[in-house]
Design a protein around this motif. Structure first.
Motif, PDB file in Angstrom:
ATOM      1  N   ILE A 190      -6.863  58.420 -18.058  1.00 19.05           N
ATOM      2  CA  ILE A 190      -6.043  59.523 -18.569  1.00 19.05           C
ATOM      3  C   ILE A 190      -6.930  60.709 -18.940  1.00 19.05           C
ATOM      4  O   ILE A 190      -6.597  61.875 -18.662  1.00 19.05           O
ATOM      5  CB  ILE A 190      -5.214  59.060 -19.781  1.00 19.05           C
ATOM      6  N   ALA A 191      -8.078  60.429 -19.574  1.00 18.96           N
ATOM      7  CA  ALA A 191      -9.004  61.508 -19.932  1.00 18.96           C
ATOM      8  C   ALA A 191      -9.510  62.228 -18.686  1.00 18.96           C
ATOM      9  O   ALA A 191      -9.603  63.465 -18.663  1.00 18.96           O
ATOM     10  CB  ALA A 191     -10.173  60.943 -20.731  1.00 18.96           C
ATOM     11  N   GLU A 192      -9.824  61.479 -17.630  1.00 17.73           N
ATOM     12  CA  GLU A 192     -10.309  62.095 -16.397  1.00 17.73           C
ATOM     13  C   GLU A 192      -9.211  62.890 -15.696  1.00 17.73           C
ATOM     14  O   GLU A 192      -9.490  63.893 -15.031  1.00 17.73           O
ATOM     15  CB  GLU A 192     -10.857  61.019 -15.459  1.00 17.73           C
ATOM     16  N   ILE A 244      -9.923  64.014 -27.172  1.00 19.89           N
ATOM     17  CA  ILE A 244      -8.585  63.891 -27.758  1.00 19.89           C
ATOM     18  C   ILE A 244      -8.013  62.506 -27.475  1.00 19.89           C
ATOM     19  O   ILE A 244      -7.211  61.984 -28.272  1.00 19.89           O
ATOM     20  CB  ILE A 244      -7.640  64.997 -27.229  1.00 19.89           C
ATOM     21  N   MET A 245      -8.416  61.881 -26.368  1.00 15.22           N
ATOM     22  CA  MET A 245      -7.959  60.512 -26.094  1.00 15.22           C
ATOM     23  C   MET A 245      -8.664  59.512 -27.023  1.00 15.22           C
ATOM     24  O   MET A 245      -8.037  58.537 -27.476  1.00 15.22           O
ATOM     25  CB  MET A 245      -8.206  60.146 -24.629  1.00 15.22           C
ATOM     26  N   ARG A 246      -9.936  59.750 -27.320  1.00 18.50           N
ATOM     27  CA  ARG A 246     -10.615  58.898 -28.304  1.00 18.50           C
ATOM     28  C   ARG A 246     -10.048  59.139 -29.701  1.00 18.50           C
ATOM     29  O   ARG A 246      -9.966  58.223 -30.518  1.00 18.50           O
ATOM     30  CB  ARG A 246     -12.120  59.170 -28.288  1.00 18.50           C
ATOM     31  N   ALA A 248      -6.952  59.789 -30.293  1.00 16.21           N
ATOM     32  CA  ALA A 248      -5.706  59.011 -30.306  1.00 16.21           C
ATOM     33  C   ALA A 248      -6.009  57.545 -30.616  1.00 16.21           C
ATOM     34  O   ALA A 248      -5.275  56.898 -31.380  1.00 16.21           O
ATOM     35  CB  ALA A 248      -5.003  59.131 -28.952  1.00 16.21           C
ATOM     36  N   ARG A 249      -7.077  57.026 -30.054  1.00 13.44           N
ATOM     37  CA  ARG A 249      -7.465  55.629 -30.306  1.00 13.44           C
ATOM     38  C   ARG A 249      -7.784  55.420 -31.781  1.00 13.44           C
ATOM     39  O   ARG A 249      -7.335  54.441 -32.395  1.00 13.44           O
ATOM     40  CB  ARG A 249      -8.672  55.281 -29.436  1.00 13.44           C
ATOM     41  N   ALA A 250      -8.563  56.320 -32.370  1.00  8.20           N
ATOM     42  CA  ALA A 250      -8.913  56.194 -33.786  1.00  8.20           C
ATOM     43  C   ALA A 250      -7.699  56.447 -34.679  1.00  8.20           C
ATOM     44  O   ALA A 250      -7.504  55.768 -35.683  1.00  8.20           O
ATOM     45  CB  ALA A 250     -10.040  57.157 -34.133  1.00  8.20           C
ATOM     46  N   ALA A 251      -6.866  57.424 -34.298  1.00  7.28           N
ATOM     47  CA  ALA A 251      -5.697  57.769 -35.115  1.00  7.28           C
ATOM     48  C   ALA A 251      -4.734  56.605 -35.225  1.00  7.28           C
ATOM     49  O   ALA A 251      -4.135  56.374 -36.288  1.00  7.28           O
ATOM     50  CB  ALA A 251      -4.993  58.992 -34.520  1.00  7.28           C
ATOM     51  N   ALA A 252      -4.569  55.872 -34.152  1.00 11.04           N
ATOM     52  CA  ALA A 252      -3.647  54.742 -34.151  1.00 11.04           C
ATOM     53  C   ALA A 252      -4.119  53.624 -35.074  1.00 11.04           C
ATOM     54  O   ALA A 252      -3.307  52.759 -35.456  1.00 11.04           O
ATOM     55  CB  ALA A 252      -3.472  54.204 -32.736  1.00 11.04           C
TER      56      ALA A 252
END
Length: 259
Positions: A190-192, A244-246, A248-252
């Protein structure tokens, strides 16, 4: 997405002093590539017109060379200094928060580092777009529109990734849940995808630069600056997409940011 970033900033840095320090660090980090663009502009002008200025005994040639190396040294020094200071400031501000488990502290650190990186990428995009206005208004406006569209599309990808990460937290390691390869690989893909959107946007803007340069509407020096500046800007867009994808991982996993 922007609401989540603001919410994370308020929760991680509750005091005004903490927010002010983060803001200063972000602005300084974002100004580094702008200074580098000035260095490139001085260098390209020196390479293209330097010999003629030397033959004409232009007294300002020496000053241009001095400014070139001074700006280059300043940009590199700021780049390394701010990265070191950032860690120290984050550590001090985290001490203001309530006592948390080691696991929670680890995810808070991850969230804060990704937050700062994402904010820097956004501010850099704005700063470089403003810088481009001084080179060519039409290219700068076209670039601004492309950046807004790309960031909006990445924002949609972020929403989907956050939902995926929250589902991973809910399922844990239960039988039948997604494997580690799928979780990490999916986030990277998704990041790519977001970075690829940025590359397509960069190609469109560069095409406009080439057309205007061939028509004589953009000087050779400015065309070189546009080429390198756009590569830098959209490289940051790719970094933003991964960050921003990382985030999202930390935020969750921190409950500091909720969808």
């Amino acid at each position: 997405m922007l609401v989540h970033l603001v919410h994370a900033l308020r929760r991680l840095f509750p005091s005004r002093a903490g927010k002010a320090e983060v803001a200063v660090l972000v602005v300084v980090m974002a100004m580094v590539p702008v200074v580098e663009m000035l260095v490139i502009r001085l260098f390209s002008d020196l390479v293209i017109h330097g010999r003629q200025r030397l033959l004409e005994h232009d007294a300002s040639l020496t000053l241009t060379i001095v400014l070139l190396f001074a700006a280059m040294a300043g940009a590199r020094a700021l780049h390394h200094l701010v990265r070191v200071v950032r860690v120290n400031r984050f550590r001090r501000r985290f001490e203001e928060l309530e006592q948390r488990s080691p696991s929670r502290q680890s995810w808070d650190w991850a969230l804060a580092l990704e937050l700062s990186g994402v904010l820097v990428a956004i501010v850099q995009a704005v700063a470089l777009t403003v810088f481009f206005l001084f080179l060519d208004v039409w290219v700068a406006v076209a670039n601004a529109l492309v950046v807004v569209v790309v960031l909006a599309l990445i924002g949609r990808l972020y929403g989907k990734e956050l939902a995926r990460q929250q589902s991973y937290v809910a399922s844990g390691t239960k039988p039948g849940s997604a494997t580690i390869d799928d979780r990490v690989g999916g986030r990277i893909r998704i990041a790519e995808l977001g970075a690829t959107m940025g590359s397509v946007g960069m190609a469109l803007v560069l095409l406009l630069v080439v057309i205007r340069a061939l028509r004589g509407e953009v000087s050779s020096s400015d065309a070189v600056v546009f080429f390198l500046g756009l590569r830098l800007l959209y490289g940051q867009v790719g970094t933003y997409s991964a960050g921003i994808m990382r985030f999202a991982r930390a935020a969750a996993r921190t409950d500091l940011v909720r969808p």
